[in-house]
Design an enzyme around this catalytic site. Structure first.
Site, PDB file in Angstrom:
ATOM      1  N   ASP A   1      56.344  37.996  55.131  1.00 39.40           N
ATOM      2  CA  ASP A   1      57.848  37.321  55.388  1.00 39.40           C
ATOM      3  C   ASP A   1      57.667  37.270  57.069  1.00 39.40           C
ATOM      4  OD1 ASP A   1      60.199  36.831  55.595  1.00 39.40           O
ATOM      5  OD2 ASP A   1      60.931  38.123  56.770  1.00 39.40           O
ATOM      6  N   LYS A   2      57.956  36.256  57.367  1.00 41.91           N
ATOM      7  CA  LYS A   2      58.256  35.872  59.194  1.00 41.91           C
ATOM      8  C   LYS A   2      59.126  36.958  59.886  1.00 41.91           C
ATOM      9  CE  LYS A   2      59.639  32.085  60.983  1.00 41.91           C
ATOM     10  NZ  LYS A   2      60.679  32.472  61.955  1.00 41.91           N
TER      11      LYS A   2
END
Length: 606
Positions: free
Chosen positions: A308-309
């Site tokens: 995920d960012k």
């Protein structure tokens, strides 16, 4: 029924005492009495062993305990009482070593359980009351005395505090916390008495999530241990075949005893769980909580990583990087920040922080209305100000904006109904993200993917700066699961596993769908407890690489213990079947092998 640890202690004690008494009687010239004591000692150990075997049979497990039982029974049948007593002592010693190893393995986690508070001091208008932890509610104000454990996640209400987080993070020194900052449950107040406002119920808090993981880890059984059980069946059949063949070819039925004695299978029974339990303990001490040995083993096979960012590779807290427009930057920022004082949105907080950093004087906003997640409008010094994204303004009311900067998101600022400027934000890359990706490459990860809900330009900028292999943007939680499914299908052909790393909230479905999921960020541990297999409780992405190294080393030691133990046992069985190892010598040799293999498994603790 006594616990496994108590039973192993009783079995080992009875076997040792029996051998010592038998030795004394033999030296005193009471040979018959000595043989009787040896037989009684073997029968006692055999009785304990049969209890374990029947318990496992009820659960459908047919393990190698049966060979140890057959060996003891054969020594009794053929009158090899000394060999039987030695087998009993060494087998009991192996069981005791296992119990000891698991106690050692638990040491990295028992400090967490010992810290669980039972009551808290809740402040009321008419005084202070002591209440059970389950009765705490969000919004309660608690007094935390010096030395008290924080019972639930909360926000510090007093000026400053000194908090000992060593149980949670391993930090050697207390950390300073200021008013308004969050304090995780499980930490200890190392300074004067403080007051906190409860932000989550005790059962939903950080510490509760950690405790759930600890309890789950104790109940888990690794796939590699079940693989050892399958080896157990083959090893049992091979042992019986060698014993029968030796007896038939030699015409000496006593050879059965010699073969069975050297086949006592401590390496398969004990070494695998010892090595993997030790690995989970070492990971816990490194700030990585693993839901037992199974996820640790799968982590060792991971070769694809999906990240995920926001909040994972980036700080999850945007910063102002640009202010463009016909109005002066400071005027745009001052009016926007004055209005955003009334907003709790992460973008609004970033605007206020930047204005404070520039030491701009902010005014009090009035007539404020906010559309959550979209924008806010109100009066600042009698001027109508609006701040928001594209969805907050109608196309008629907003002229086309300038092209966005690569990797940034923007908010528009309207003053008295006209576009005054654009404020650009960037969720900056975490400093340890670059180092983590480099370590994963060295560990053999052939594919690293970014799966983000952000705009493609923003996600692509982060992926480009880290040299990732692919980027997926504008993903919903369901679409992230689909990314995991595609990556798993591709990696399965190469025999690898997919690792998912996320913040444990909107990434929960993907964390659960991956072969192994790691949740990062201490504030999300409670939510991650159900979805993720592993939780990183130290705010250091480098711990992920450390966990992978620990997992691979623990699995390697476990497999090494299996094959070394089996190989040495097979060689000893062949010599015993050929008549070169009498039962007593064979028993002593086999148990030396067993103890060596178990001690080798304990290396995973280091």
């Amino acid at each position: 029924m006594p616990s496994i640890g108590l039973r192993s202690t009783m079995m080992a004690s009875a076997s040792l005492i029996g051998l010592l008494v038998a030795l004394c009687l033999f030296l005193l010239g009471y040979g018959s009495a000595s043989r009787f004591v040896l037989a009684a000692s073997t029968c006692t150990a055999l009785a304990f062993l049969l209890i374990d075997i029947f318990a496992k049979l009820r659960n459908g497990d047919l393990g190698l305990d049966l060979i140890a039982a057959l060996a003891m029974a054969a020594t009794l049948w053929f009158g090899e009482y000394l060999a039987g007593a030695i087998v009993a002592l060494m087998y009991a010693g192996g069981q005791f070593l296992e119990a000891y190893a698991h106690r050692r393995a638990d040491e990295g986690m028992t400090a967490l359980l010992a810290q669980v508070p039972r009551t808290a001091l809740r402040l009321r208008q008419n005084g202070i009351e002591e209440v059970p932890i389950p009765e705490l509610a969000v919004g309660d104000v608690l007094m935390i005395r010096r030395g008290d454990v924080i019972p639930a996640d909360g926000t510090l209400m007093t000026g400053h505090a000194s908090i000992d987080q060593s149980v949670l993070t391993g930090e050697a020194f207390p950390v300073a916390v200021s008013s308004g900052e969050r304090i995780s449950s499980g930490a200890t107040n190392a300074g004067d008495a403080i007051e906190i406002r409860v932000e989550s119920r005790a059962e939903d808090s950080t510490y509760s999530g950690i405790v759930k993981l600890v309890e789950a880890s104790k109940r888990s059984k690794a796939r590699i241990a079940r693989l050892a059980d399958r080896y157990a069946i083959a090893f049992l059949l091979l042992t019986l075949a060698i014993a029968a063949g030796a007896a038939i070819l030699s015409g000496d039925m006593a050879r059965i005893v010699a073969v069975l004695v050297v086949a006592t299978p401590c390496p398969l029974i004990l070494a695998v769980p010892v090595a993997l339990a030790a690995g989970t303990s070492k990971a816990a001490k490194a700030g990585v909580l693993v839901k037992g040995a199974g996820p640790l083993e799968i982590l060792a096979d991971a070769s694809v990583a999906v990240f995920d960012k926001t909040g994972t590779l980036t700080a999850g807290d945007p910063e102002v990087v640009s202010i463009d427009g016909p109005e002066g930057p400071d005027r745009i920022l001052r009016l926007a920040a004055s209005l955003d004082q009334a907003s709790s949105h992460v973008v609004g907080r970033a605007i206020v922080r930047e204005a404070q950093r520039r030491q701009l004087t902010l005014s009090r906003p009035t007539d404020v209305s906010e559309l959550p997640g979209a924008g806010i409008s109100g009066l600042v010094d009698g001027i109508r100000v609006s701040v928001g994204g594209d969805t907050y303004f109608t196309p008629e009311g907003k002229p086309p904006r300038a092209p966005e900067r690569k990797g940034t998101m923007q908010a528009s600022v309207f003053i008295d109904g006209r576009l005054a400027g654009e404020i650009g934000f960037e969720d900056r890359l975490r400093g340890d993200a670059v180092e983590l990706v480099a370590k994963l490459r060295k560990l053999g990860f052939g594919r690293i993917v970014l799966a983000s809900g952000d705009e493609r330009s923003v996600a692509a900028a982060i992926a480009g700066s880290l040299s990732l292999d692919a980027v997926e943007a504008r993903l919903s939680p369901v679409e992230k699961v689909e990314v995991i499914a595609r990556e798993r299908a591709a990696s399965k052909r190469l025999g690898g596993k997919v690792l998912m790393v996320g913040d444990g909230v909107n990434d929960a479905p993907a964390l659960a769908a991956a072969d192994v999921g790691i949740a990062v960020g201490a504030t999300n541990l409670a939510a991650a407890a159900e979805a993720a297999d592993i939780v990183l409780i130290r705010n250091d992405l480098g711990r992920i690489a450390s966990a992978i190294e620990i997992a691979r080393r623990s699995r390697a030691i476990a497999v090494q213990s299996i094959f070394a133990g089996i190989g040495l046992s097979l060689v000893a069985m062949i010599f015993a079947g050929a008549g070169f190892l009498p039962p007593v010598t064979g028993a002593m040799l086999q148990e030396v092998i067993d103890v060596a293999v178990i001690l080798n498994a304990l290396r995973a603790l280091r």
